[in-house]
Write an enzyme that holds these catalytic residues in place. Structure first.
Site, short mmCIF file in Angstrom:
data_model
loop_
_atom_site.label_atom_id
_atom_site.label_comp_id
_atom_site.label_asym_id
_atom_site.label_seq_id
_atom_site.Cartn_x
_atom_site.Cartn_y
_atom_site.Cartn_z
CD GLN A 154 5.34 60.16 45.17
OE1 GLN A 154 4.35 60.09 45.87
NE2 GLN A 154 5.33 59.85 43.91
CG PHE A 155 10.14 55.04 44.55
CD1 PHE A 155 10.84 54.90 43.36
CD2 PHE A 155 8.85 54.53 44.64
CE1 PHE A 155 10.26 54.27 42.26
CE2 PHE A 155 8.27 53.90 43.56
CZ PHE A 155 8.97 53.77 42.36
CB THR A 156 8.34 58.79 41.73
OG1 THR A 156 7.37 59.51 42.48
CG2 THR A 156 7.90 57.37 41.50
#
Length: 149
Positions: A78-80
Site C-alpha cells: 500500500q504505497f498510499t
C-alpha cells in the site's frame, strides 16, 4: 516503513474477480515503504507485529500475541500510506519508495514473517485489489518505523 494492522475474523483479497489470498482469524496488514527502508527495519517491524499483544486472553484483556493465537496475516502492499496531503487537494506520494525498491522490500517483509512461523497470504504487488474483511473489535493499530526505532 508503515504498517496498518487490523485484527480480523477473516480477510481476503480479490484481483480481477478471483480470490488471490484469504485468511481466517489474524491480521490484515497494509504495508508501505520508503527509500530508506531495509531488512533491519523489516526485521524489527515483523518482531513488533507478531509480538503485539492485541488479542484477548481468557479474561477478555488484550494480552495475547499473534503467535499465541496462531493467527495468520493477509499482507497487502500500500504505497498510499506515504501520501502527503498538506498542500492542495491532490495527495503527493514522493515519500513512497518506487516499485523497483518497494517490491523487493514487500517480498522481504512477507518472507521474514514466514520465517518466524506465521502463515502469510498476499495480494499481487501493484495490482488493483479489492479487500474484504471483518474487523474484530474493531482493533486497528498503526506502526511507523520512524516513530518506533
Amino acid at each position: 516503513m508503515k504498517a496498518i494492522i487490523q485484527k480480523v475474523k477473516y480477510a481476503n483479497v480479490v484481483i480481477e474477480g478471483e480470490v488471490k489470498g484469504a485468511i481466517d482469524q489474524g491480521y490484515m496488514i497494509l504495508v508501505g515503504f520508503k527509500n530508506e527502508d531495509n531488512h533491519e527495519i523489516i526485521e524489527k517491524m515483523c518482531d513488533k507485529i507478531i509480538h503485539l499483544r492485541i488479542n484477548e486472553d481468557d479474561q477478555g484483556k488484550m494480552n495475547r500475541s499473534l503467535l499465541d493465537t496462531q493467527g495468520a496475516i493477509l499482507s497487502i502492499s500500500q504505497f498510499t500510506l506515504y501520501a502527503q496531503a498538506k498542500k492542495g487537494r491532490r495527495p503527493s506520494f514522493i515519500e513512497a519508495a518506487k516499485p523497483e525498491i518497494s517490491s523487493p522490500l514487500y517480498d522481504d517483509f512477507n518472507q521474514t514473517l514466514r520465517g518466524k512461523g506465521i502463515h502469510v497470504e498476499t495480494g499481487i504487488f501493484g495490482a488493483d485489489m479489492k479487500i474484504r474483511l471483518l474487523n474484530d473489535g474493531p482493533v486497528t493499530i498503526i506502526l511507523d518505523s520512524d516513530e518506533l526505532f
